[in-house]
Design an enzyme around this catalytic site. Structure first.
Site, PDB file in Angstrom:
ATOM      1  N   LYS A  52      80.942 -16.114 -31.883  1.00 58.86           N
ATOM      2  CA  LYS A  52      82.396 -16.070 -32.083  1.00 58.86           C
ATOM      3  C   LYS A  52      82.954 -14.723 -31.602  1.00 58.86           C
ATOM      4  O   LYS A  52      83.996 -14.660 -30.956  1.00 58.86           O
ATOM      5  CB  LYS A  52      82.740 -16.310 -33.559  1.00 58.86           C
ATOM      6  N   GLN A  96      82.113 -17.149 -42.840  1.00 52.09           N
ATOM      7  CA  GLN A  96      81.025 -18.004 -42.360  1.00 52.09           C
ATOM      8  C   GLN A  96      80.355 -18.709 -43.542  1.00 52.09           C
ATOM      9  O   GLN A  96      79.912 -18.067 -44.493  1.00 52.09           O
ATOM     10  CB  GLN A  96      80.008 -17.144 -41.584  1.00 52.09           C
ATOM     11  N   ASP A 119      90.063 -21.957 -39.399  1.00 53.19           N
ATOM     12  CA  ASP A 119      89.070 -23.029 -39.494  1.00 53.19           C
ATOM     13  C   ASP A 119      89.742 -24.335 -39.945  1.00 53.19           C
ATOM     14  O   ASP A 119      89.127 -25.398 -39.882  1.00 53.19           O
ATOM     15  CB  ASP A 119      87.984 -22.667 -40.525  1.00 53.19           C
TER      16      ASP A 119
END
Ligand code: NAD
Length: 282
Positions: A52, A96, A119
């Site tokens: 990322k 995460q 997200d």
């Protein structure tokens, strides 16, 4: 021979488009900023976070990685999220997952400002996806839609079968296909006669998490097969949920693993961060 849907190539093109838009935004004094929180030292999570960061650099974003020890308390983690929520230079925040034992994934997702929830996991954003007025698209399902679209495959009026009903992939995947006027069936671990349902699919999306789960007897001739799974086979080699060698000769189009859906997920995360900066950046 089936059309190979090359996610690596399509994701690179998408990142190029995002980089061009970012350059324009930077001229207006806004640099998209993404903060990634990593708790503990899970090697798979470390790899995902590294990828990322790399993608952020490529498209010209500011990126920040916050590494916290596995001993971090819930309060400490929520305090980090709160601080990032208030920062003007950070437009996207992600933590995460999964978090180490003792930490609550749901509480962290709920604490992220929905305007920075790139997200698209926050209940508010999930609600927007249900209604169809979303700002942020759920990254993996949105990546699948982009692959389908850019490969010239029509969703409207087609029977789309999604195997898997997780909040991250299966459920939002079904909603996005429905938004494009597909006729959608969601299958899961309690579905009876799965193979017969899958054989009806014009577009089959596998998000199960089991190596080579979709076999030749589960696909219709000429169907489009999208493989979301990331697994290891008996030799430790990366593979998807679809038995690629057996299915590929039958179907019309198929994604490989690796190089299919995976690169698209990160590209869509970049797209969401750009959207956040364009919409809420100042
Ligand atoms: P999950 O474990 O949360 O969900 C799996 C789903 O599969 C469940 O809804 C379950 O009902 C269904 N299932 C399990 N056994 C089944 C069976 N025998 N028959 C029918 N359905 C069955 O997993 P997830 O988070 O949705 O991820 C699925 C896969 O996709 C995993 O391999 C994961 O690593 C991968 N993934 C890939 C990306 C990417 O970027 N490519 C992103 C997210 C997840």
């Amino acid at each position: 021979m089936a059309q190979l849907i090359n996610g690596k190539e399509i994701a690179a093109r998408l990142r190029g488009e995002i980089a061009a838009e970012t350059a324009v935004l930077k001229e207006k004094g806004i640099t998209p900023g993404l903060a990634v929180i990593l708790v503990g030292d899970d090697p798979a999570s470390q790899t995902y976070v590294r990828n990322k960061q790399k993608a952020c650099q490529e498209v010209g974003f500011y990126s920040e990685q916050i590494n916290l020890p596995a001993t971090t308390t819930q309060e400490e983690l929520l305090a980090v999220v709160k601080e990032l929520n208030e920062r003007k230079d950070i437009h996207g925040i992600l933590c995460q997952l999964p978090l180490p034992k003792g930490l609550d994934d749901g509480a962290v997702i709920a604490a992220i400002d929905p305007k920075k929830d790139v997200d698209a996991f926050h209940a508010e954003n999930v609600g927007h996806i249900m209604i169809g007025d979303q700002h942020f698209l759920p990254c993996t399902p949105a990546g699948v839609m982009e692959l389908i679209h850019r490969s010239g495959i029509t969703v409207e009026g087609r029977h789309c079968v999604v195997i898997g009903r997780s909040n991250i992939v299966g459920k939002p995947m079904a909603m996005l296909l429905l938004q494009k006027n597909g006729t959608v069936t969601i299958c899961h671990s309690r579905t009876k006669d799965l193979a017969a349902i899958c054989r009806q699919a014009d577009i089959l999306v596998a998000a199960v998490g089991r190596a080579k789960f979709v076999t030749a007897d589960m696909v219709k001739e000429g169907a489009t097969v999208i493989d979301v799974g990331i697994n290891r086979d008996e030799n430790g080699k990366l593979c998807g949920d679809v038995d690629f060698a057996a299915v590929e000769p039958i179907v019309g189009a198929i994604t490989p693993v690796p190089g299919g859906v995976g690169p698209m997920t990160i590209a869509m995360l970049m797209k969401n961060t750009l959207t956040a900066a364009k919409t809420y950046g100042c």
